[in-house]
Design a protein around this motif. Structure first.
Motif, PDB file in Angstrom:
ATOM      1  N   LEU A   9      47.305 -20.979  53.447  1.00  0.00           N
ATOM      2  CA  LEU A   9      46.371 -22.085  53.571  1.00  0.00           C
ATOM      3  C   LEU A   9      45.311 -21.762  54.603  1.00  0.00           C
ATOM      4  CD1 LEU A   9      49.096 -24.837  53.719  1.00  0.00           C
ATOM      5  CD2 LEU A   9      47.306 -24.791  51.981  1.00  0.00           C
ATOM      6  N   HIS A  17      50.567 -30.833  55.702  1.00  0.00           N
ATOM      7  CA  HIS A  17      50.638 -30.465  54.291  1.00  0.00           C
ATOM      8  C   HIS A  17      51.993 -30.819  53.685  1.00  0.00           C
ATOM      9  CE1 HIS A  17      46.887 -28.106  54.591  1.00  0.00           C
ATOM     10  NE2 HIS A  17      47.321 -27.819  55.797  1.00  0.00           N
ATOM     11  N   HIS A  28      49.541 -30.661  45.710  1.00  0.00           N
ATOM     12  CA  HIS A  28      49.473 -30.399  47.145  1.00  0.00           C
ATOM     13  C   HIS A  28      48.585 -31.445  47.806  1.00  0.00           C
ATOM     14  CE1 HIS A  28      47.190 -28.503  50.571  1.00  0.00           C
ATOM     15  NE2 HIS A  28      48.430 -28.500  51.016  1.00  0.00           N
ATOM     16  N   ALA A  30      46.874 -32.439  51.578  1.00  0.00           N
ATOM     17  CA  ALA A  30      46.574 -32.240  52.996  1.00  0.00           C
ATOM     18  C   ALA A  30      46.207 -33.604  53.571  1.00  0.00           C
ATOM     19  CB  ALA A  30      45.422 -31.257  53.174  1.00  0.00           C
ATOM     20  N   HIS A  48      38.668 -27.082  47.174  1.00  0.00           N
ATOM     21  CA  HIS A  48      39.961 -27.767  47.199  1.00  0.00           C
ATOM     22  C   HIS A  48      39.979 -28.627  48.453  1.00  0.00           C
ATOM     23  CE1 HIS A  48      40.726 -24.540  50.034  1.00  0.00           C
ATOM     24  NE2 HIS A  48      40.715 -23.616  49.069  1.00  0.00           N
ATOM     25  N   TRP A  49      41.158 -28.991  48.951  1.00  0.00           N
ATOM     26  CA  TRP A  49      41.279 -29.925  50.070  1.00  0.00           C
ATOM     27  C   TRP A  49      40.428 -29.542  51.273  1.00  0.00           C
ATOM     28  CZ3 TRP A  49      42.874 -28.491  54.941  1.00  0.00           C
ATOM     29  CH2 TRP A  49      43.455 -27.217  55.060  1.00  0.00           C
ATOM     30  N   TYR A  50      40.239 -28.239  51.485  1.00  0.00           N
ATOM     31  CA  TYR A  50      39.538 -27.757  52.682  1.00  0.00           C
ATOM     32  C   TYR A  50      38.057 -28.122  52.666  1.00  0.00           C
ATOM     33  CZ  TYR A  50      38.765 -24.530  56.602  1.00  0.00           C
ATOM     34  OH  TYR A  50      38.462 -23.981  57.830  1.00  0.00           O
ATOM     35  N   ASP A  69      44.725 -31.569  46.411  1.00  0.00           N
ATOM     36  CA  ASP A  69      44.158 -30.598  45.485  1.00  0.00           C
ATOM     37  C   ASP A  69      44.353 -31.164  44.084  1.00  0.00           C
ATOM     38  OD1 ASP A  69      43.552 -28.796  47.492  1.00  0.00           O
ATOM     39  OD2 ASP A  69      45.447 -27.716  47.313  1.00  0.00           O
ATOM     40  N   GLY A  74      43.535 -25.249  44.139  1.00  0.00           N
ATOM     41  CA  GLY A  74      44.133 -25.013  45.449  1.00  0.00           C
ATOM     42  C   GLY A  74      45.593 -24.651  45.339  1.00  0.00           C
ATOM     43  N   TRP A  75      46.448 -25.477  45.946  1.00  0.00           N
ATOM     44  CA  TRP A  75      47.879 -25.217  45.965  1.00  0.00           C
ATOM     45  C   TRP A  75      48.655 -26.149  45.043  1.00  0.00           C
ATOM     46  CZ3 TRP A  75      44.383 -23.866  49.340  1.00  0.00           C
ATOM     47  CH2 TRP A  75      44.465 -22.588  49.891  1.00  0.00           C
ATOM     48  N   GLU A 197      37.444 -17.647  50.871  1.00  0.00           N
ATOM     49  CA  GLU A 197      38.514 -18.577  50.494  1.00  0.00           C
ATOM     50  C   GLU A 197      38.225 -19.244  49.151  1.00  0.00           C
ATOM     51  OE1 GLU A 197      41.445 -20.982  49.736  1.00  0.00           O
ATOM     52  OE2 GLU A 197      41.525 -19.468  51.319  1.00  0.00           O
TER      53      GLU A 197
END
Length: 296
Positions: A9, A17, A28, A30, A48-50, A69, A74-75, A197
């Motif tokens: 991550l 998470h 997933h 966050a 994604h979440w980031y 996500d 993402g995850w 990323e």
């Protein structure tokens, strides 16, 4: 539950998470802890979440931020089906149920904003307000959209089942190019680590990304042409923020929803492009405070 990928991550010590079982898959989530209104934050492509980490830094615990996500991104687990807007809306509502949240604020960017409008039309009772970023509403004026269709040239490399997955999986430079050139002349807003990323994440999520675009072609475009949503009314208080220099969803595409909404405001952020959470996180955070503070 473990994520479906072993990719590490991105580092953000503020985020917590976890994996949640939702509608037969694993999503997933966050979460940024906070004391204010819980906000469901829906990311766009190719992120994604980031995508929300800069906005989270601006809000500094003022709100509980829930950043999932989307299915296959993402995850979250990649599945064979479930990437049309109705299914993704089902995922989002089921996620709220799994978290025991009856009503939240809603924030969406790009595809996440498209999904956000669908959620507000389907289940308005679940949302105290909606902040939509860099996305047209469900009632676009054809005279504004048609002259700007050429701006979506890049979707031809993404939406088709064989070509799209090959491009997304094996051509990371394509993702990097889109990210750099869809900001307002300031590619330096992305760090090299962020570009790497999102390129890697897009490669890993090629099935989900391509399927999302293809489902839009099959279902959403015909619905827009038919004017399907003209029979539905937006009752959730909504603020639509656009980038003054957005090259994908240009300002002229944001107008025209007023007859279909109880309370919708449109505002342009100066000197900004298609990635407001990255380019102008302070403007997004200010809009969050404006729209949701009374619910805290």
């Amino acid at each position: 539950m473990a994520p479906h990928t072993d990719r590490p991550l991105p580092e953000d010590a503020r985020a917590e998470h976890r994996m949640l079982g939702v509608r037969g898959t694993r999503l997933h989530l966050a979460e940024y802890p906070g004391t204010g209104t819980p906000l469901l934050m829906l990311h766009g492509f190719p992120q994604h979440w980031y995508a929300w980490h800069k906005v989270a830094g601006q809000l500094a615990g003022g709100h509980r931020l829930l950043c999932p996500d989307l299915r296959g991104f993402g995850w979250s687990e990649v599945t064979r089906r479930g990437y049309d807007m109705e299914a993704l809306a089902d995922d989002a509502l089921a996620l709220l149920d799994a978290l025991g949240l009856e009503r939240v604020g809603l924030v969406g960017h790009d595809w996440g904003a498209h999904l956000g409008f669908r959620l507000c039309l389907r289940a308005p009772e679940r949302f105290t307000g909606y902040l939509a970023l860099n996305m047209t509403h469900p009632w676009p004026r054809h005279r504004a959209v048609v002259p700007n269709l050429w701006r979506l040239w890049f979707t031809a490399f993404v939406e088709y089942p064989v070509l799209g997955r090959a491009v997304l999986r094996h051509w990371p430079g394509f993702t990097r190019f889109l990210l750099r050139h869809q900001v307002a002349g300031r590619p330096a807003v992305w760090t090299e680590a962020e570009l790497a990323e999102y390129a890697a994440a897009t490669s890993a999520s090629a099935t989900a990304v391509q399927s999302l675009f293809w489902q839009y072609v099959l279902h959403d475009i015909p619905a827009l042409v038919r004017g399907t949503w003209r029979h539905r009314r937006l009752t959730v208080p909504t603020l639509l923020l656009g980038g003054e220099r957005d090259t994908v969803v240009v300002p002229s595409m944001l107008a025209g929803a007023e007859p279909y909404a109880d309370e919708l405001r449109v505002r342009l952020v100066p000197e900004s492009g298609h990635y407001l959470p990255q380019e102008r996180p302070e403007a997004v955070a200010d809009a969050v405070r404006e729209l949701f503070t009374e619910d805290a």
